[in-house]
Design a protein around this motif. Structure first.
Motif, PDB file in Angstrom:
ATOM      1  N   LYS A  64       0.860  -1.183   0.000  1.00 36.37           N
ATOM      2  CA  LYS A  64       0.000   0.000   0.000  1.00 36.37           C
ATOM      3  C   LYS A  64       0.897   1.234   0.000  1.00 36.37           C
ATOM      4  O   LYS A  64       1.714   1.410   0.915  1.00 36.37           O
ATOM      5  CB  LYS A  64      -0.892   0.042   1.246  1.00 36.37           C
ATOM      6  CG  LYS A  64      -1.757  -1.183   1.430  1.00 36.37           C
ATOM      7  CD  LYS A  64      -2.928  -1.160   0.506  1.00 36.37           C
ATOM      8  CE  LYS A  64      -3.851  -2.316   0.851  1.00 36.37           C
ATOM      9  NZ  LYS A  64      -4.454  -2.920  -0.277  1.00 36.37           N
ATOM     10  N   ALA A  65       0.761   2.058  -1.039  1.00 34.95           N
ATOM     11  CA  ALA A  65       1.575   3.272  -1.134  1.00 34.95           C
ATOM     12  C   ALA A  65       1.162   4.271  -0.063  1.00 34.95           C
ATOM     13  O   ALA A  65      -0.007   4.389   0.273  1.00 34.95           O
ATOM     14  CB  ALA A  65       1.435   3.888  -2.513  1.00 34.95           C
ATOM     15  N   PHE A  66       2.151   4.968   0.462  1.00 33.53           N
ATOM     16  CA  PHE A  66       1.865   6.074   1.376  1.00 33.53           C
ATOM     17  C   PHE A  66       2.973   7.104   1.261  1.00 33.53           C
ATOM     18  O   PHE A  66       4.078   6.797   0.816  1.00 33.53           O
ATOM     19  CB  PHE A  66       1.680   5.592   2.825  1.00 33.53           C
ATOM     20  CG  PHE A  66       2.948   5.326   3.582  1.00 33.53           C
ATOM     21  CD1 PHE A  66       3.412   6.238   4.524  1.00 33.53           C
ATOM     22  CD2 PHE A  66       3.682   4.168   3.381  1.00 33.53           C
ATOM     23  CE1 PHE A  66       4.576   5.991   5.234  1.00 33.53           C
ATOM     24  CE2 PHE A  66       4.842   3.911   4.091  1.00 33.53           C
ATOM     25  CZ  PHE A  66       5.286   4.827   5.019  1.00 33.53           C
ATOM     26  N   ASN A  67       2.669   8.326   1.628  1.00 30.52           N
ATOM     27  CA  ASN A  67       3.658   9.397   1.558  1.00 30.52           C
ATOM     28  C   ASN A  67       4.521   9.381   2.797  1.00 30.52           C
ATOM     29  O   ASN A  67       4.013   9.416   3.912  1.00 30.52           O
ATOM     30  CB  ASN A  67       2.981  10.763   1.431  1.00 30.52           C
ATOM     31  CG  ASN A  67       2.386  10.971   0.062  1.00 30.52           C
ATOM     32  OD1 ASN A  67       2.912  10.461  -0.925  1.00 30.52           O
ATOM     33  ND2 ASN A  67       1.289  11.704  -0.013  1.00 30.52           N
ATOM     34  N   ASP A  94       7.055   7.232 -11.223  1.00 29.86           N
ATOM     35  CA  ASP A  94       7.617   5.885 -11.141  1.00 29.86           C
ATOM     36  C   ASP A  94       7.102   5.194  -9.881  1.00 29.86           C
ATOM     37  O   ASP A  94       7.531   5.528  -8.776  1.00 29.86           O
ATOM     38  CB  ASP A  94       9.145   5.954 -11.121  1.00 29.86           C
ATOM     39  CG  ASP A  94       9.816   4.602 -11.094  1.00 29.86           C
ATOM     40  OD1 ASP A  94       9.114   3.560 -11.069  1.00 29.86           O
ATOM     41  OD2 ASP A  94      11.060   4.571 -11.086  1.00 29.86           O
ATOM     42  N   PRO A  95       6.202   4.208 -10.011  1.00 30.75           N
ATOM     43  CA  PRO A  95       5.669   3.531  -8.826  1.00 30.75           C
ATOM     44  C   PRO A  95       6.749   2.802  -8.021  1.00 30.75           C
ATOM     45  O   PRO A  95       6.557   2.546  -6.841  1.00 30.75           O
ATOM     46  CB  PRO A  95       4.648   2.547  -9.393  1.00 30.75           C
ATOM     47  CG  PRO A  95       4.975   2.415 -10.831  1.00 30.75           C
ATOM     48  CD  PRO A  95       5.652   3.680 -11.247  1.00 30.75           C
ATOM     49  N   ASN A  96       7.873   2.520  -8.640  1.00 27.14           N
ATOM     50  CA  ASN A  96       8.959   1.856  -7.922  1.00 27.14           C
ATOM     51  C   ASN A  96       9.738   2.812  -7.018  1.00 27.14           C
ATOM     52  O   ASN A  96      10.569   2.368  -6.230  1.00 27.14           O
ATOM     53  CB  ASN A  96       9.899   1.164  -8.907  1.00 27.14           C
ATOM     54  CG  ASN A  96       9.186   0.113  -9.714  1.00 27.14           C
ATOM     55  OD1 ASN A  96       8.302  -0.583  -9.221  1.00 27.14           O
ATOM     56  ND2 ASN A  96       9.535  -0.001 -10.978  1.00 27.14           N
ATOM     57  N   SER A  97       9.475   4.101  -7.133  1.00 23.10           N
ATOM     58  CA  SER A  97      10.122   5.105  -6.281  1.00 23.10           C
ATOM     59  C   SER A  97       9.325   5.393  -5.013  1.00 23.10           C
ATOM     60  O   SER A  97       9.800   6.095  -4.135  1.00 23.10           O
ATOM     61  CB  SER A  97      10.305   6.421  -7.041  1.00 23.10           C
ATOM     62  OG  SER A  97      11.213   6.266  -8.082  1.00 23.10           O
ATOM     63  N   LYS A  98       8.125   4.866  -4.955  1.00 19.21           N
ATOM     64  CA  LYS A  98       7.254   5.154  -3.818  1.00 19.21           C
ATOM     65  C   LYS A  98       7.667   4.360  -2.576  1.00 19.21           C
ATOM     66  O   LYS A  98       8.360   3.354  -2.663  1.00 19.21           O
ATOM     67  CB  LYS A  98       5.813   4.823  -4.166  1.00 19.21           C
ATOM     68  CG  LYS A  98       5.237   5.724  -5.233  1.00 19.21           C
ATOM     69  CD  LYS A  98       3.807   5.366  -5.529  1.00 19.21           C
ATOM     70  CE  LYS A  98       3.245   6.292  -6.595  1.00 19.21           C
ATOM     71  NZ  LYS A  98       1.848   5.971  -6.895  1.00 19.21           N
ATOM     72  N   THR A  99       7.186   4.840  -1.458  1.00 17.22           N
ATOM     73  CA  THR A  99       7.312   4.111  -0.204  1.00 17.22           C
ATOM     74  C   THR A  99       5.982   3.411   0.034  1.00 17.22           C
ATOM     75  O   THR A  99       4.919   3.992  -0.163  1.00 17.22           O
ATOM     76  CB  THR A  99       7.607   5.072   0.963  1.00 17.22           C
ATOM     77  OG1 THR A  99       8.791   5.803   0.650  1.00 17.22           O
ATOM     78  CG2 THR A  99       7.816   4.313   2.254  1.00 17.22           C
ATOM     79  N   TYR A 100       6.060   2.169   0.436  1.00 15.96           N
ATOM     80  CA  TYR A 100       4.873   1.349   0.647  1.00 15.96           C
ATOM     81  C   TYR A 100       4.854   0.811   2.071  1.00 15.96           C
ATOM     82  O   TYR A 100       5.897   0.725   2.724  1.00 15.96           O
ATOM     83  CB  TYR A 100       4.883   0.141  -0.307  1.00 15.96           C
ATOM     84  CG  TYR A 100       4.755   0.505  -1.748  1.00 15.96           C
ATOM     85  CD1 TYR A 100       3.508   0.551  -2.355  1.00 15.96           C
ATOM     86  CD2 TYR A 100       5.867   0.798  -2.515  1.00 15.96           C
ATOM     87  CE1 TYR A 100       3.378   0.876  -3.701  1.00 15.96           C
ATOM     88  CE2 TYR A 100       5.753   1.124  -3.860  1.00 15.96           C
ATOM     89  CZ  TYR A 100       4.509   1.167  -4.444  1.00 15.96           C
ATOM     90  OH  TYR A 100       4.379   1.490  -5.767  1.00 15.96           O
ATOM     91  N   THR A 101       3.673   0.433   2.524  1.00 14.67           N
ATOM     92  CA  THR A 101       3.593  -0.352   3.747  1.00 14.67           C
ATOM     93  C   THR A 101       3.582  -1.817   3.333  1.00 14.67           C
ATOM     94  O   THR A 101       3.000  -2.182   2.317  1.00 14.67           O
ATOM     95  CB  THR A 101       2.327  -0.044   4.580  1.00 14.67           C
ATOM     96  OG1 THR A 101       1.179  -0.273   3.781  1.00 14.67           O
ATOM     97  CG2 THR A 101       2.349   1.371   5.105  1.00 14.67           C
ATOM     98  N   ILE A 102       4.265  -2.606   4.120  1.00  7.72           N
ATOM     99  CA  ILE A 102       4.366  -4.042   3.872  1.00  7.72           C
ATOM    100  C   ILE A 102       3.990  -4.773   5.153  1.00  7.72           C
ATOM    101  O   ILE A 102       4.531  -4.473   6.222  1.00  7.72           O
ATOM    102  CB  ILE A 102       5.800  -4.448   3.468  1.00  7.72           C
ATOM    103  CG1 ILE A 102       6.247  -3.699   2.203  1.00  7.72           C
ATOM    104  CG2 ILE A 102       5.908  -5.957   3.277  1.00  7.72           C
ATOM    105  CD1 ILE A 102       7.700  -3.927   1.839  1.00  7.72           C
ATOM    106  N   LYS A 103       3.074  -5.715   5.035  1.00  2.31           N
ATOM    107  CA  LYS A 103       2.734  -6.574   6.164  1.00  2.31           C
ATOM    108  C   LYS A 103       3.771  -7.693   6.205  1.00  2.31           C
ATOM    109  O   LYS A 103       3.843  -8.526   5.308  1.00  2.31           O
ATOM    110  CB  LYS A 103       1.329  -7.156   6.022  1.00  2.31           C
ATOM    111  CG  LYS A 103       0.913  -7.966   7.225  1.00  2.31           C
ATOM    112  CD  LYS A 103      -0.519  -8.456   7.083  1.00  2.31           C
ATOM    113  CE  LYS A 103      -0.919  -9.240   8.318  1.00  2.31           C
ATOM    114  NZ  LYS A 103      -2.300  -9.727   8.204  1.00  2.31           N
TER     115      LYS A 103
END
Length: 116
Positions: A64-67, A94-103
């Motif tokens: 899940k992307a988040f800022n 670039d979606p690969n530059s985003k920070t995501y939450t990971i379970k």
């Protein structure tokens, strides 16, 4: 939002198993750093992080992307702040530059470790 352990050490200093026991969801930058540390790999290359995220997305890990504001990356962690600032420059395109939450459950940790 960078979480700290009881000794005030940043979570990225811990293994994936250790950080998964602290809280269930983690940001992808901390996960990247922990995974690199486990494998004695340099984590400071944003292009390698982007490849890692592309791999996780390709393997259908629930991200899940988040800022993440760069000041939240730990003001005392100059390298991490620089790293997140570089990523932030291209996160809109670039979606690969985003920070995501990971379970971080066992299956997610297996996918992450299989990247290396």
């Amino acid at each position: 939002m960078w979480l700290q352990d009881a000794t005030c050490g940043l979570l990225e200093k811990m293994s994936l198993n250790e950080i998964s026991q602290k809280v269930i969801f983690h940001n992808s930058v901390d996960v990247w750093i922990s995974a690199c540390n486990e494998k004695n790999k340099d984590w400071t290359n944003p292009e390698e992080y982007k490849k890692f995220i592309a791999y996780l997305l390709k393997n259908n890990l629930n991200l899940k992307a988040f800022n993440l504001c760069t000041h939240e990356a730990g003001a005392t962690e100059e390298e991490k702040t620089k790293f997140t600032e570089i990523l932030a420059q291209t996160k809109e395109t670039d979606p690969n530059s985003k920070t995501y939450t990971i379970k971080l459950n066992d299956s997610a940790i297996d996918v992450i470790r299989n990247y290396f």
